[in-house]
Design an enzyme around this catalytic site. Structure first.
Site, PDB file in Angstrom:
ATOM      1  N   CYS A   1       0.783  -1.030  -0.287  1.00 42.84           N
ATOM      2  CA  CYS A   1       0.126  -0.025  -0.234  1.00 42.84           C
ATOM      3  C   CYS A   1       0.851   1.052   0.157  1.00 42.84           C
ATOM      4  CB  CYS A   1      -1.026  -0.134   1.255  1.00 42.84           C
ATOM      5  SG  CYS A   1      -1.863   1.554   1.112  1.00 42.84           S
TER       6      CYS A   1
ATOM      7  N   CYS B   1      -0.364   4.145   2.423  1.00 41.70           N
ATOM      8  CA  CYS B   1      -0.547   4.139   3.964  1.00 41.70           C
ATOM      9  C   CYS B   1       0.055   2.765   4.452  1.00 41.70           C
ATOM     10  CB  CYS B   1      -1.556   4.574   4.598  1.00 41.70           C
ATOM     11  SG  CYS B   1      -3.189   3.865   3.757  1.00 41.70           S
TER      12      CYS B   1
END
Lengths: 214, 95
Positions: free
Chosen positions: A118, A121
Site C-alpha cells: 500500500c 499508507c
C-alpha cells in the site's frame, strides 16, 4: 515534559535520578492517552471496551491466513470457493473477515507471482494476517515494491527468473489482498496442519515463496 | 441505475490532476495509460468520507493494470511485469 541534550548530560554527570528521556511519552502518545481518558470520563466508551478491542486486535494473526492457504492447497473445491468468495469462505473456517470491505485472493503460479503493497499508507488484510510488520509500513518498502519488486524480493531471499511475471498490487482503496502462495514441491501427502507451518506471513504478502518442507 | 463507464479490457488514462485532499490515486500512475482489469463495483467516495461527509454519490472502483515499462520507463528489458492499482472512476479517462 522533554529534556534537551544538556539536561541529559547534566543528569548523567551528576548522577541525579532523572527519568531517562526514552521513557517519556511522545507528543502523539500523550495526546492519544488524553483522548482515551476523556472518552472514558465522559462515558463514551469504557475501559472494558478498550481491552476487548485490544484482545480482538491481538487475536488476529497470520495463522488465520496460513489455515486458509493450507486448506486451499489440500482441497481444490475449497480453493475455488476462496477465490470466488473469500469472505464467505473465511466465515466457513470461523475466521471473522467482516471488517474487510472487499477481499481479493491472488493466486500465485509457476509463471506468475503477486506482491502486495500500500504505497499511500498501510492497507493490509488485518483479519487474515494480523497487524502489518513495520517494514510493510516503511517508506523504503512502499516506494520500492512498486518500481523494483524484484530487488525487494531479492532482499527477502527470493531470486525469480525474468520469465516469471511479477504482478504488484497497490492496495490504495477498498480492496484488501491476500496472496495464495504456490504449494511447495515435495509436500505431497502432508496434512493441512503440516502444510500450514510452511505458510509464512511474508509469503502471503508475496515477498517470498512459502518455506520448503524440512 | 447506470452501469460502469468502462469495461474490462478498455484502455484508460489516469488523470494527471493534482489537488489537495484525501486522494487515493497514487502520484506515480497519474497521466499513465493502462487497461481495466476488473470492475469492482460502486463504493462510497473516500475523498468525501475522509472529511466526515456521506461519501455520496458512490464511485465505481476499477482494478487498473499497467505495464511496468509504461509506468517507469526504465524497467527490466523484455519483462512482462505488471502493476495493478485500485482507481475510482472520476480519476480515469478513455485512452
Amino acid at each position: 515534559m522533554s529534556m534537551d541534550r544538556s539536561d541529559v548530560h547534566h543528569a548523567a554527570d551528576t548522577g541525579e535520578d532523572h527519568p531517562h528521556p526514552k521513557h517519556e511519552l511522545g507528543y502523539y502518545a500523550k495526546r492519544i492517552y488524553a483522548i482515551r481518558d476523556l472518552l472514558i470520563e465522559k462515558g463514551v466508551i469504557t475501559q472494558d471496551d478498550i481491552q476487548r478491542q485490544i484482545d480482538y486486535q491481538e487475536a488476529r494473526s497470520p495463522a488465520n491466513g496460513a489455515q486458509l492457504v493450507a486448506r486451499a492447497w489440500a482441497d481444490p473445491a475449497f480453493k475455488k470457493r476462496l477465490i470466488d468468495d473469500p469472505k464467505a469462505t473465511c466465515a466457513e473456517m470461523g475466521i471473522d473477515a467482516t471488517s474487510i470491505n472487499e477481499f481479493v485472493v491472488l493466486e500465485n503460479t509457476e509463471r506468475v507471482r503477486h506482491l502486495v503493497v500500500c504505497t499511500l499508507c498501510s492497507c493490509y488484510p488485518r483479519p487474515i494476517l494480523g497487524r502489518p510488520p513495520d517494514w510493510y509500513k516503511s517508506l523504503n518498502y512502499r516506494s520500492r515494491a512498486v518500481n523494483d519488486p524484484r530487488g525487494v524480493m531479492r532482499e527477502f531471499g527470493q531470486e525469480l527468473p525474468d520469465e516469471v511475471e511479477i504482478r504488484v498490487h497497490d492496495s490504495t482503496a477498498d480492496m484488501r489482498y491476500l496472496v495464495l502462495p504456490l504449494r511447495p514441491r515435495g509436500t505431497e501427502g502432508m496434512s493441512e496442519a503440516e502444510l500450514a507451518k510452511l505458510v509464512t506471513r511474508d509469503s502471503m504478502i508475496g515477498v517470498v515463496d512459502p518455506l520448503a518442507p524440512q | 441505475m447506470e452501469g460502469p463507464r468502462f469495461k474490462p479490457g478498455e484502455r484508460v488514462r489516469v488523470r494527471a490532476e493534482d489537488r489537495p485532499g484525501h486522494i487515493r490515486t497514487p502520484f506515480y500512475v497519474r497521466g499513465k495509460t493502462g487497461w481495466i482489469e476488473r470492475v469492482y463495483g460502486d463504493f462510497l467516495n473516500p475523498e468525501s468520507l475522509a472529511y466526515g461527509k456521506d461519501g455520496l454519490p458512490e464511485k465505481t472502483l476499477y482494478l487498473v493494470g499497467f505495464d511496468q515499462k509504461e509506468v517507469w520507463g526504465q524497467y527490466l528489458a523484455g519483462s512482462q511485469d505488471k502493476l495493478f492499482v485500485d482507481i475510482y472512476d472520476h480519476w480515469l479517462e478513455p485512452a
